[in-house]
Design a protein around this motif. Structure first.
Motif, mmCIF file in Angstrom:
data_model
loop_
_atom_site.group_PDB
_atom_site.id
_atom_site.type_symbol
_atom_site.label_atom_id
_atom_site.label_comp_id
_atom_site.label_asym_id
_atom_site.label_seq_id
_atom_site.Cartn_x
_atom_site.Cartn_y
_atom_site.Cartn_z
ATOM 1 N N CYS A 180 -6.963 -0.151 -6.402
ATOM 2 C CA CYS A 180 -5.993 -1.072 -6.470
ATOM 3 C C CYS A 180 -5.241 -0.936 -7.794
ATOM 4 C CB CYS A 180 -6.741 -2.466 -6.818
ATOM 5 S SG CYS A 180 -7.801 -2.985 -5.681
ATOM 6 N N ILE A 181 -4.009 -1.563 -7.818
ATOM 7 C CA ILE A 181 -2.980 -1.230 -8.653
ATOM 8 C C ILE A 181 -2.644 -2.600 -9.376
ATOM 9 C CG2 ILE A 181 -0.835 -0.317 -9.374
ATOM 10 C CD1 ILE A 181 -0.491 0.650 -6.288
ATOM 11 N N ASN A 182 -2.528 -2.567 -10.671
ATOM 12 C CA ASN A 182 -2.132 -3.642 -11.561
ATOM 13 C C ASN A 182 -0.836 -3.300 -12.528
ATOM 14 O OD1 ASN A 182 -4.861 -3.526 -12.537
ATOM 15 N ND2 ASN A 182 -3.519 -3.999 -14.391
ATOM 16 N N PRO A 183 -0.093 -3.961 -13.009
ATOM 17 C CA PRO A 183 0.858 -3.723 -14.024
ATOM 18 C C PRO A 183 0.136 -3.539 -15.396
ATOM 19 C CG PRO A 183 1.712 -5.845 -12.853
ATOM 20 C CD PRO A 183 0.389 -5.568 -12.292
ATOM 21 N N PHE A 219 -1.528 -5.981 -7.285
ATOM 22 C CA PHE A 219 -0.500 -6.343 -6.330
ATOM 23 C C PHE A 219 -0.549 -5.134 -4.990
ATOM 24 C CE2 PHE A 219 1.615 -3.528 -9.340
ATOM 25 C CZ PHE A 219 2.045 -2.602 -8.411
ATOM 26 N N GLY A 220 -1.415 -4.324 -5.198
ATOM 27 C CA GLY A 220 -1.450 -3.074 -4.126
ATOM 28 C C GLY A 220 -2.468 -2.246 -4.212
ATOM 29 N N GLY A 221 -2.450 -1.277 -3.473
ATOM 30 C CA GLY A 221 -3.440 -0.221 -3.632
ATOM 31 C C GLY A 221 -2.814 1.195 -3.157
ATOM 32 N N LEU A 222 -3.465 2.145 -3.636
ATOM 33 C CA LEU A 222 -3.149 3.404 -3.100
ATOM 34 C C LEU A 222 -4.231 4.053 -2.283
ATOM 35 C CD1 LEU A 222 -2.829 5.448 -6.918
ATOM 36 C CD2 LEU A 222 -1.212 4.439 -5.143
ATOM 37 N N PRO A 253 3.403 10.351 3.649
ATOM 38 C CA PRO A 253 3.252 9.195 2.708
ATOM 39 C C PRO A 253 4.391 8.299 2.847
ATOM 40 C CG PRO A 253 3.217 11.613 1.893
ATOM 41 C CD PRO A 253 3.399 11.704 3.197
ATOM 42 N N TYR A 254 4.160 7.063 2.649
ATOM 43 C CA TYR A 254 4.952 5.883 2.705
ATOM 44 C C TYR A 254 4.487 4.579 1.757
ATOM 45 C CZ TYR A 254 3.027 3.306 6.503
ATOM 46 O OH TYR A 254 2.185 2.492 7.601
ATOM 47 N N TRP A 255 5.405 3.653 1.648
ATOM 48 C CA TRP A 255 5.103 2.475 1.375
ATOM 49 C C TRP A 255 4.916 1.357 2.616
ATOM 50 C CZ3 TRP A 255 3.165 0.674 -3.174
ATOM 51 C CH2 TRP A 255 3.424 1.560 -4.367
ATOM 52 N N LEU A 256 3.800 0.643 2.687
ATOM 53 C CA LEU A 256 3.556 -0.408 3.536
ATOM 54 C C LEU A 256 3.608 -1.816 3.061
ATOM 55 C CD1 LEU A 256 2.964 -0.762 6.615
ATOM 56 C CD2 LEU A 256 0.571 -0.631 5.828
ATOM 57 N N PRO A 257 4.571 -2.634 3.294
ATOM 58 C CA PRO A 257 4.332 -3.990 2.770
ATOM 59 C C PRO A 257 3.544 -4.894 3.701
ATOM 60 C CG PRO A 257 6.336 -3.712 4.048
ATOM 61 C CD PRO A 257 5.822 -2.452 4.136
ATOM 62 N N GLU A 317 0.809 -1.227 -0.025
ATOM 63 C CA GLU A 317 -0.045 0.206 0.298
ATOM 64 C C GLU A 317 0.936 1.345 -0.095
ATOM 65 O OE1 GLU A 317 -4.222 -0.805 2.080
ATOM 66 O OE2 GLU A 317 -2.459 -0.327 3.319
ATOM 67 N N LEU A 318 0.409 2.121 -1.006
ATOM 68 C CA LEU A 318 1.010 3.544 -0.932
ATOM 69 C C LEU A 318 0.122 4.423 -0.204
ATOM 70 C CD1 LEU A 318 3.331 5.465 -1.563
ATOM 71 C CD2 LEU A 318 2.437 5.625 -3.761
ATOM 72 N N TYR A 319 0.659 4.970 0.946
ATOM 73 C CA TYR A 319 -0.083 6.141 1.466
ATOM 74 C C TYR A 319 0.021 7.533 0.980
ATOM 75 C CZ TYR A 319 -1.994 2.795 4.709
ATOM 76 O OH TYR A 319 -2.593 1.685 5.217
#
Length: 264
Positions: free
Chosen positions: A175-178, A187-190, A204-208, A142-144
């Motif tokens: 959601c995000i996809n290639p 594979f993730g979300g904003l 803002p940051y990336w959370l695995p 996730e990207l905050y």
């Protein structure tokens, strides 16, 4: 879903920079079953976290001058130099220019328009993570962000990411996809910082996210090992039970027991 069939723009690596790699290795071994394996004396203390003999993540010793302990995310690039140019053209910055890593691949570190760092890995001998989606391994990102539209435009320009809206109780999740891979490759979300509960996410940051067999047990174990709970275990319908944690050295991550796929 996240797989090891890495394509352009898909997550293919994750590592933690920490002020105490031995302590972090002990924490994650007890939490996820990871075993830390050094990449060798020439690697400057860098090593791999392995789960049942497969690389699930990596880690390295860092200094306070390099920033606070944090998990770092990397995305597949077929051409790291071209990606560096795309980042600059989209308003980001090159923090570490593309460089070869001992014949294993080509690495670069960037910052997006908001200053949030991320990396790319152009594979050679080392293709990427060897296990994802299983308990003890990476399953989501996730990207905050303070500006969803601008972030989506930035990564579309850099990687060609596609976004889609997924309704869930209380709102809509982005959601995000290639590029060209469809929603099955999400594979993730904003996540907009304005939409999270006050005080839970402030920058803002990336959370695995790492998959676990039992979220509540993982939370209890993390606390027992000196970690902190940043968000208590919470159920999200059709998604799973998740919690946000912090290891004893300050690196933030999340755990989730994903809901079983719905039939049909």
């Amino acid at each position: 879903m996240l797989t090891t069939r890495f394509v352009q723009g898909a997550p293919n690596w994750v590592d933690v920079g920490t002020t105490d790699i031995e302590g972090a290795a002990s924490f994650y071994r007890a939490l996820f079953g990871w075993e830390f394996r050094s990449a060798g004396p020439e690697a400057g203390g860098y090593g791999f976290f392995q789960l049942d003999g497969k690389t699930a993540a990596a880690g390295m010793q860092t200094t306070p001058e390099q920033g606070p302990p944090a998990w770092n995310v990397y995305f597949q690039s077929r051409d790291a130099d071209a990606t560096a140019k795309a980042v600059e053209q989209a308003g980001g910055r090159v923090l570490v220019p593309p460089d070869d890593v001992m014949g294993q691949g080509r690495l670069a570190i960037f910052a997006d328009h908001a200053g949030v760092s991320f990396g790319v890995w152009q594979p050679a001998a080392l293709k990427g993570l060897e296990i994802v989606g299983d308990p003890g391994s990476l399953c989501w990102l996730e990207l905050y962000t303070q500006d969803m539209a601008r972030e989506a435009a930035f990564f579309d320009a850099v990687f060609g990411w596609e976004t889609s809206a997924m309704p869930f109780p209380g709102g809509v999740y982005t959601c995000i996809n290639p590029a060209g891979e469809g929603e099955d490759a999400m594979f993730g979300g904003l996540v907009a910082l304005a939409d999270v509960p006050p005080g839970t996410e402030t920058e803002p940051y990336w959370l695995p996210y790492f998959e676990v067999g039992d979220t509540d047990a993982a939370v209890s174990k993390a606390q027992e090992l000196g970690g902190k709970v940043r968000m208590a275990a919470t159920d999200v319908e059709s998604v799973g039970r998740m919690a946000k944690l912090e290891d004893p050295y300050g690196a933030r991550f999340a755990v989730i027991k994903s809901a079983a796929p719905q039939e049909g």
